[in-house]
Design an enzyme around this catalytic site. Structure first.
Site, mmCIF file in Angstrom:
data_model
loop_
_atom_site.group_PDB
_atom_site.id
_atom_site.type_symbol
_atom_site.label_atom_id
_atom_site.label_comp_id
_atom_site.label_asym_id
_atom_site.label_seq_id
_atom_site.Cartn_x
_atom_site.Cartn_y
_atom_site.Cartn_z
ATOM 1 C CG ASP A 1 75.220 56.188 -61.616
ATOM 2 O OD1 ASP A 1 74.615 55.392 -60.872
ATOM 3 O OD2 ASP A 1 76.458 56.350 -61.587
ATOM 4 C CE LYS B 1 71.962 51.560 -56.489
ATOM 5 N NZ LYS B 1 72.911 52.089 -57.468
ATOM 6 C CD GLU C 1 74.147 50.703 -60.689
ATOM 7 O OE1 GLU C 1 75.056 50.058 -60.128
ATOM 8 O OE2 GLU C 1 73.245 51.267 -60.050
ATOM 9 C CG ASP D 1 79.412 48.731 -61.066
ATOM 10 O OD1 ASP D 1 79.851 49.478 -60.181
ATOM 11 O OD2 ASP D 1 78.313 48.924 -61.637
#
Ligand code: AMP
Length: 619
Positions: free
Chosen positions: A19, A81, A182, A204
């Site tokens: 992850d 990211k 994800e 999420d």
């Protein structure tokens, strides 16, 4: 699911799941059929997604990088990211980053974002590769050779962001990489762990992105029904709104404030936010613009007010996704919370109200994505077709038409892998070239969509306008990655052009970075050791020097002289030594000489704690 670092046979290559988070990253693998998170040296499963670039070119990741946050914040990259796969302009549009960003033009004039460290610049892909490399090393130390690796990405990442993530994995030297969304990973871990079936929503909210997906879980089949999100809406944005509020309260001008102060205040905002998940109000000491100190109190209610507009943005995304898939709230069997930001009480109550039910909290939001990735990696590597995972395309794909319109070839939420094709023709007599512009997005005009690639199909035989037959095919693989093929088909000699859209870094550049990284790998290991000993050595020199003053009475003169000599040798070594081995020996020497001194210090502290008095005061 167990917490500890797995111990297992180290012979076979082990499939792992990663992850790669905005704030923290996690690596896991499957042992005896169960996903297990792999802890690092510091016993923590979470590796902070931060990279420190030393002036001599070496880099450190995670907690080791964090040690430099105080003194060398401008050489630390965090939340990279958020910039992966973005053009320089898109990256610069991100507010209050506290990072210095520059644009560097590549051969095809695509301007990609670089972080400016003063003496060098680093792309988000390179920084992400450092994090992935550190996680792979962690996995190698625990389970031996690493095999197939599943790296998760936000479901709403577009093609450029996915290509960039895959390049980062290549750059990190991972042998075989698959990407997985994800929320799908989270649902996989949840579904397999609880053996539940039905229609589940995954809300999420991580550090950088918000993703929402609905999946149908049934025995052996996990089908994503729809997915939606925002790749620039995360917990970081909460830090930013709170930071902007604090800047105002402290008398700073947001337009003029320097990057260092922003970075510091962003950190303060984040820790206030975390504390407010536990406490109704928190106080912190801060510096005003005029350098005077002030203690500010922030209440949970105030933070909730600031977060509300962001929560309403997530609500619009949820509504749209459900509408797209014709799903009503009552059809859902549960809502799974994933991502650190869902720890906030206001998020939990917002989700409860939005979905008219309490969310399921029986999975650890920090680990569930890595666990799902590990399960998928294990299934792909070892079990083939036991389980079918059907994912979808997050955003529509198509091409620019005459007049600047956007023609969709593949609509969002189409199950992947998939392909589609269309036929074009020439607009002018004897036209021998045709420019194709590949785009991704949901807007009607090409200029409002994400440009993925531009290429020219040349060598079309001269013919009347409208006669040529230009076949364009889009193919999406199981990673959600796109390849475009174009050919002219009226003549027997069709010309084929195959393009893998890129986000600005060309394949040749990635290959060059890869070669450099390989050549440097051995040096890297030595360099990393040296850096670790340097950090450790500097803090040991400080703590021993302080103790030599504060606890001088616990030493004989001979002991003091020996320790002072060893501290001096280490201090000199830290300045000049380029080999890790010598520093290691110097460190060992000082540790050995101070062992009994430390024991005496501990004994004294215990005595003080027991008697509640400072012994020296009594003398
Ligand atoms: P992730 O990307 O899932 O690791 O999520 C990271 C985000 O969650 C960051 O913005 C963190 O500040 C935030 N976060 C983590 N723990 C908490 C907490 N206890 N309260 C509020 N936000 C949190």
């Amino acid at each position: 699911m167990k917490d500890s670092t797995p111990t297992s046979s180290k012979n076979a290559a082990r499939a792992i799941g990663i992850d790669l988070g905005t704030t923290n990253s996690v690596v896991a693998c499957v042992i005896d059929g169960r996903p297990q998170v792999i802890s690092g040296d510091e016993e923590s499963a979470l590796l902070p997604s931060i990279v420190y670039y030393a002036p001599d070119g070496r880099s450190l990741v995670g907690e080791q990088a964090g040690r430099f946050a105080e003194h060398n914040p401008e050489r630390i990259l965090s939340s990279v990211k958020r910039f992966v796969g973005l053009s320089a302009d898109e990256a610069a549009a991100q507010p209050l980053t506290g990072l210095a960003l520059t644009a560097v033009a590549t051969d095809d004039q695509a301007r990609i974002a670089h972080f400016d460290l003063g003496d060098r610049s680093v792309t988000p892909v390179e920084a992400s590769a450092e994090i992935l490399r550190a996680l792979a090393e962690r996995a190698r130390a625990a389970v031996g050779t690493v095999g197939l690796t599943v790296v998760t990405v936000p479901a709403y990442f577009d093609d450029a962001q996915r290509q960039a993530t895959r390049d980062a994995a290549r750059l990190a030297g991972l042998p075989q990489v698959r990407l997985l969304n994800e929320p799908t990973a989270a649902a996989l871990a949840y579904g397999l762990a609880t053996r539940k079936s039905g229609l589940y929503a995954v809300y999420d909210w991580g550090g950088g992105t918000f993703d929402f997906s609905v999946l149908r879980l049934a025995a052996g089949v996990f089908q994503v029904k729809c997915t939606s999100g925002d790749t620039a809406l995360g917990g970081d944005d909460i830090d930013r709104v709170l930071c902007a509020e604090l800047l105002g309260a402290l008398g700073f001008d947001e337009a003029k404030v320097d990057a260092r102060s922003v970075r510091k205040l962003l950190q303060t905002a984040r820790s206030l936010k975390h504390d407010l998940s536990r406490e109704p109000a928190v106080r912190a000491q801060m510096l005003r613009a005029d350098d005077t100190e002030v203690t500010l109190e922030v209440t949970r209610e105030e933070l909730d007010q600031l977060v509300l507009p962001l929560l309403l943005r997530t609500k619009r995304i949820v509504r749209r996704a459900l509408r797209d898939a014709s799903i009503e709230l009552k059809d859902l069997d549960g809502v799974i919370l994933v991502g650190g930001a869902t720890r906030m009480p206001c998020v939990i109550s917002f989700v409860t109200e939005l979905f008219q039910r309490a969310p399921l909290c029986d999975v650890d939001p920090d680990r569930v994505v890595a666990e799902g990735a590990a399960l998928q990696a294990d299934l792909l590597q070892n079990r083939g077709k036991d389980l079918l995972l059907l994912d979808v395309l997050p955003l529509s794909l198509g091409i620019e038409t005459m007049g600047g319109g956007f023609e969709r070839l593949l609509a969002r939420n189409t199950p992947v892998p998939t392909s589609a094709h269309t036929v074009f023709t020439t607009a002018a007599d004897n036209q021998t070239g045709y420019e194709l512009h590949v785009l991704q997005g949901e807007r009607e005009m090409a200029k409002n969509c994400r440009s993925l690639a531009k290429f020219v199909l040349s060598g079309i035989p001269p013919m009347k306008a409208g006669k040529a037959r230009l076949h364009v095919a889009f193919c999406i693989d199981e990673n959600g990655l796109l390849t475009v093929t174009a050919k002219e088909a009226t003549t027997g000699t069709a010309q084929v052009v195959e393009v893998v859209p890129s986000y600005g870094l060309e394949k040749a550049q990635i290959d060059k970075m890869l070669l450099e990284a390989r050549a440097l790998r051995d040096n890297d290991i030595e360099a990393r050791k040296l850096a670790e000993f340097q950090v450790h050595g500097a803090s040991l020199v400080n703590s021993v020097s302080e103790a030599l003053i504060s606890d001088a009475d616990l030493l004989t003169e001979a002991e003091r002289v020996e320790i002072v000599g060893s501290v001096e040798r280490l201090r000199r070594g830290l300045k000049s030594e380029k080999r890790s081995l010598l520093l290691e020996l110097l460190l060992e020497d000082l540790h050995a000489l101070t062992a009994s001194f430390n024991e005496r210090k501990v004994n004294r502290s215990i005595m003080q704690a027991v008697t509640g008095k400072d012994l020296r005061e009594r003398v």
